[in-house]
Enzyme design. Structure first.
Site: not given
Ligand code: SF4
Length: 232
Positions: A116, A199, A202, A226
């Site tokens: 993702c 995000c 998260c 990330c």
């Protein structure tokens, strides 16, 4: 990487604003700030706008950001009259991800989460950095142990460009002091215990004294990056 020592030497004896001008002069039309609209990036955006440093500013809209982050983007563009370029993930990649992993599949495994982040962040970042020779970030050393090992100027082997971290040695207090001194717009979530904001699904608020990145991917035991900054 022939400029690495020069940039680090210059950074050691000059202000952040001077360093930003130095880098913009060194790489005309090819220096950019990637902003997540976090407080450090807002400080750099303010300096760039206030000192009229000719560098591009861009941000990545993953499609899963907080409402407050979009609000801040709007406010920041209005305040500085500076275009902040917004990059989006590839629609077909997102559709395939959601079809195969589910809308919130990132909670199911580290592999899903990395997929993702790759689709929503890393791939758009690669597009945004096309043609760039210097990539300016808001990284600070005390955000994590890994970041503490970084230098103000580094050579990013993966992306083949200079990576500049002008606020590397600033504390969070210094960042906040700058924000309040210059009335820099900031994400209202910072006032609710959110330190590092990514995000919405998260990111969570943290308790005083917790690791600054403890609110990111909190359900995973050790992965707090990330992939944007190549820190594993
Ligand atoms: S932070 Fe979460 S929602 Fe955002 S790109 Fe990574 S896994 Fe996806």
């Amino acid at each position: 990487m022939k400029y690495l020592n020069d940039i680090n030497a210059y950074a050691a004896t000059h202000t952040v604003e001077e360093l930003l001008h130095y880098v913009a002069d060194l790489f005309p039309g090819a220096a950019c700030l990637s902003s997540s609209l976090g407080q450090e990036d807002q400080v750099l955006t303010d300096m760039i706008a206030r000192s009229q440093v000719p560098v591009r500013i861009f941000t990545l809209d993953t499609g899963r950001l907080f409402y407050e982050t979009y609000e801040l983007l709007d406010k920041t563009q209005a305040r500085y009259k500076t275009p902040i370029e917004v990059y989006y993930p590839d629609a077909l990649e997102v559709e395939d991800l959601v079809r195969t992993k589910g809308i919130n599949g990132f909670y199911d495994s580290v592999e899903n989460r990395k997929s993702c982040c790759a689709i929503r962040k890393v791939h758009p970042l690669t597009r945004a950095l096309e043609g760039a020779r210097a990539w300016i970030t808001g990284i600070r050393a005390d955000q994590s142990a890994n970041r503490g090992l970084m230098e103000v100027a580094e050579w990013d082997t993966d992306k083949q460009l200079y990576k500049l971290n002008p606020l590397l040695h600033w504390s969070l207090d210094e960042v906040n002091h700058y924000i309040h001194t210059y009335h820099v717009p900031y994400n209202s979530l910072h006032d609710k215990g959110f330190i590092s904001i990514g995000c919405a699904p998260c990111t969570r608020a943290i308790e005083p004294g917790e690791d600054p990145r403890a609110g990111r991917w909190w359900w995973e035991s050790s992965h707090k990056e990330c992939g944007l900054h190549g820190i594993k």
